[in-house]
Design a protein around this motif. Sequence first.
Motif, PDB file in Angstrom:
ATOM      1  N   GLN A 144       0.824  -1.208   0.000  1.00  0.00           N
ATOM      2  CA  GLN A 144       0.000   0.000   0.000  1.00  0.00           C
ATOM      3  C   GLN A 144       0.857   1.256   0.000  1.00  0.00           C
ATOM      4  O   GLN A 144       0.541   2.230  -0.693  1.00  0.00           O
ATOM      5  N   ARG A 150      -4.570  -1.403  -3.293  1.00  0.00           N
ATOM      6  CA  ARG A 150      -5.611  -0.443  -2.926  1.00  0.00           C
ATOM      7  C   ARG A 150      -5.590  -0.203  -1.419  1.00  0.00           C
ATOM      8  O   ARG A 150      -5.356  -1.117  -0.625  1.00  0.00           O
ATOM      9  N   ASP A 152      -8.025   0.757   0.608  1.00  0.00           N
ATOM     10  CA  ASP A 152      -9.243   0.567   1.406  1.00  0.00           C
ATOM     11  C   ASP A 152      -9.460  -0.883   1.839  1.00  0.00           C
ATOM     12  O   ASP A 152     -10.564  -1.298   2.154  1.00  0.00           O
ATOM     13  N   VAL A 153      -8.386  -1.679   1.832  1.00  0.00           N
ATOM     14  CA  VAL A 153      -8.459  -3.052   2.339  1.00  0.00           C
ATOM     15  C   VAL A 153      -7.435  -3.208   3.460  1.00  0.00           C
ATOM     16  O   VAL A 153      -6.476  -2.438   3.565  1.00  0.00           O
ATOM     17  N   ASP A 157      -8.767  -8.485   5.518  1.00  0.00           N
ATOM     18  CA  ASP A 157      -9.511  -8.780   4.284  1.00  0.00           C
ATOM     19  C   ASP A 157      -8.786  -9.849   3.477  1.00  0.00           C
ATOM     20  O   ASP A 157      -9.421 -10.776   2.941  1.00  0.00           O
ATOM     21  N   LEU A 158      -7.475  -9.714   3.377  1.00  0.00           N
ATOM     22  CA  LEU A 158      -6.689 -10.677   2.600  1.00  0.00           C
ATOM     23  C   LEU A 158      -6.798 -12.069   3.203  1.00  0.00           C
ATOM     24  O   LEU A 158      -7.045 -13.049   2.491  1.00  0.00           O
ATOM     25  N   LEU A 192      -7.405  -6.520  -5.818  1.00  0.00           N
ATOM     26  CA  LEU A 192      -6.676  -5.851  -4.738  1.00  0.00           C
ATOM     27  C   LEU A 192      -5.639  -4.859  -5.255  1.00  0.00           C
ATOM     28  O   LEU A 192      -5.203  -3.979  -4.522  1.00  0.00           O
ATOM     29  N   ALA A 196      -7.733   1.224  -7.598  1.00  0.00           N
ATOM     30  CA  ALA A 196      -9.005   0.537  -7.385  1.00  0.00           C
ATOM     31  C   ALA A 196     -10.012   0.937  -8.451  1.00  0.00           C
ATOM     32  O   ALA A 196     -10.035   2.078  -8.900  1.00  0.00           O
ATOM     33  N   LEU A 200     -15.278   0.111  -2.035  1.00  0.00           N
ATOM     34  CA  LEU A 200     -15.766  -1.029  -1.263  1.00  0.00           C
ATOM     35  C   LEU A 200     -16.736  -0.585  -0.176  1.00  0.00           C
ATOM     36  O   LEU A 200     -16.518   0.439   0.477  1.00  0.00           O
ATOM     37  N   SER A 203     -15.919  -1.197   6.149  1.00  0.00           N
ATOM     38  CA  SER A 203     -14.550  -0.795   6.482  1.00  0.00           C
ATOM     39  C   SER A 203     -13.601  -1.980   6.345  1.00  0.00           C
ATOM     40  O   SER A 203     -14.032  -3.148   6.348  1.00  0.00           O
ATOM     41  N   ALA A 204     -12.318  -1.670   6.237  1.00  0.00           N
ATOM     42  CA  ALA A 204     -11.307  -2.716   6.082  1.00  0.00           C
ATOM     43  C   ALA A 204     -11.265  -3.613   7.316  1.00  0.00           C
ATOM     44  O   ALA A 204     -11.436  -3.155   8.444  1.00  0.00           O
TER      45      ALA A 204
END
Length: 218
Positions: A144, A150, A152-153, A157-158, A192, A196, A200, A203-204
């Motif tokens: 990032q 992106r 916003d993750v 999330d991953l 990802l 982006a 989304l 929230s992350a």
Amino acid sequence: MAGVAPVRRVSRPRADAVRNRERIVTAAREMFVESGAQVPLDEIARRAGVGNATLYRNFPERDDLVREVVLSLTARITERAVEATEQESDPFEAVRRFTHAAADERVGALCPMLDGDFDKNHPDLLAERSRLEEAVQELVERAQTAGRMRADVGAGDLMIAVSQLTRPLPGTACPSMDRFVHRHLQVLLDGLEAPARSELPGSAATLEGLRRESGCTS
């Protein structure tokens, strides 16, 4: 010499005993991934090539073996994250490499194993989970910061996505799903990568938040 305490010799386990323990853990990890953590222990002993007595001498209770397998699997996933960070110059390629490697290690098998009754706050488990979280967090933050992933993750999330895409486990309703895992992971990774293409909702997900909610790192 008078007054000097004798030196205590600490006995070390024999090499064959260490190998037997490693074989048991490896066989258990494979079979838990294939069939779940309730697989008969004598089948694990058979695959490991040891007798039942050897298995029970190392792991008197099933929970002892499950905990060791969780430790082993978590450590292997952590090492994949460290390797990706150290060996890939492009931060997003490091994320990509780790994601596919974590799928190969069947990270999705961790949560079902964590449903057991063993002590999830065992110091060894907490230490290894912390190592994994730090390694994955570093992967995501590097990508990032470089503008390659992106913003916003989150690392959570991953890990959620990889966990979900490595289920169901073989032996359940859809064993043929394995052949689609890396294909679908590639679609995920394309989504990802920055820039982006959409915004989304919500929230992350953070690893800390996941831990609070479920006690599972994946």
